[in-house]
Design a protein around this motif. Structure first.
Motif, mmCIF file in Angstrom:
data_model
loop_
_atom_site.group_PDB
_atom_site.id
_atom_site.type_symbol
_atom_site.label_atom_id
_atom_site.label_comp_id
_atom_site.label_asym_id
_atom_site.label_seq_id
_atom_site.Cartn_x
_atom_site.Cartn_y
_atom_site.Cartn_z
ATOM 1 N N SER A 183 6.976 8.022 -3.832
ATOM 2 C CA SER A 183 6.218 7.920 -2.588
ATOM 3 C C SER A 183 4.748 8.238 -2.799
ATOM 4 C CB SER A 183 6.778 8.881 -1.535
ATOM 5 O OG SER A 183 8.047 8.466 -1.118
ATOM 6 N N ALA A 192 1.307 9.094 -0.183
ATOM 7 C CA ALA A 192 0.995 9.464 1.203
ATOM 8 C C ALA A 192 -0.482 9.801 1.344
ATOM 9 C CB ALA A 192 1.846 10.660 1.640
ATOM 10 N N THR A 252 -6.021 5.949 0.257
ATOM 11 C CA THR A 252 -5.089 5.807 1.373
ATOM 12 C C THR A 252 -5.823 6.184 2.656
ATOM 13 O OG1 THR A 252 -4.288 8.058 1.003
ATOM 14 C CG2 THR A 252 -3.028 6.257 -0.005
ATOM 15 N N ASN A 307 0.256 6.011 6.649
ATOM 16 C CA ASN A 307 1.520 6.738 6.665
ATOM 17 C C ASN A 307 2.394 6.262 7.823
ATOM 18 O OD1 ASN A 307 0.609 8.244 4.529
ATOM 19 N ND2 ASN A 307 0.715 10.215 5.565
ATOM 20 N N GLY A 319 6.379 9.964 6.819
ATOM 21 C CA GLY A 319 5.403 10.784 6.117
ATOM 22 C C GLY A 319 4.910 10.214 4.798
ATOM 23 N N HIS A 320 5.148 8.932 4.558
ATOM 24 C CA HIS A 320 4.601 8.304 3.352
ATOM 25 C C HIS A 320 4.025 6.940 3.707
ATOM 26 C CE1 HIS A 320 8.902 6.931 3.254
ATOM 27 N NE2 HIS A 320 8.302 5.776 3.039
ATOM 28 N N VAL A 321 3.280 6.377 2.772
ATOM 29 C CA VAL A 321 2.663 5.075 3.000
ATOM 30 C C VAL A 321 3.762 4.039 3.225
ATOM 31 C CG1 VAL A 321 1.320 3.238 1.890
ATOM 32 C CG2 VAL A 321 0.537 5.609 1.747
#
Length: 148
Positions: free
Chosen positions: A76, A78, A21, A26, A30-32
């Motif tokens: 999730s 991240a 990642t 993000n 706060g996540h991809v």
């Protein structure tokens, strides 16, 4: 209410590609971001095709065009997670292939997300469908889990 199908495990896939990642993957939550998952799928499959000699992105006379995609999200992911993409071929037709990809976070055995896309292979110059080249079939056959 229908119960949701659980995520696949690594055992359901034939080949694995390590992906990372990036900071910019993000989103504000706060996540991809969901759109990045599709880039992971495309990168993993094309990396296998390039590494195994079935695709030269600059010169191959036959190229795959995406005609269908989909994704199911389970957990999730991240930055700075390590991701492993599991790849399999669910269907190989005369001129099309359905690739299925599971994304695994770190050492998890169950997929954080699962997606698919269908490539129709075409002549680069005419953009008309063509039969899958032998070199491509040789790469796809070991990944095949469904009908040929």
């Amino acid at each position: 209410m229908t119960e949701r199908t659980p995520p696949d495990t690594r055992a359901a896939y034939r080949r694995f590609v390590a992906l990372g990642t990036r900071w910019g993957d993000n989103d504000v939550y706060g996540h991809v971001n969901n759109v990045v998952y599709y880039a992971f799928f495309d990168t993993a499959v094309n990396q296998v095709l390039i590494e195994d000699g079935a695709l030269d992105i600059a010169a191959s006379p036959v190229i795959g065009l995406v005609v269908e995609t989909g994704c199911r999200y389970f957990r999730s992911v991240a930055f700075p997670d390590r991701i492993t993409a599991g790849i399999r071929v669910a269907h190989r037709g005369r001129s099309s292939v359905r690739y299925e990809v599971g994304l695994f976070r770190g050492d998890d055995d169950t997929a954080a997300a699962q997606g698919h896309f269908v490539h129709v292979y075409v002549d680069r110059a005419t953009q008309r469908p063509v039969e899958l080249p032998d070199a491509l079939r040789a790469v796809l056959d070991p990944l095949l889990v469904g009908p040929a």
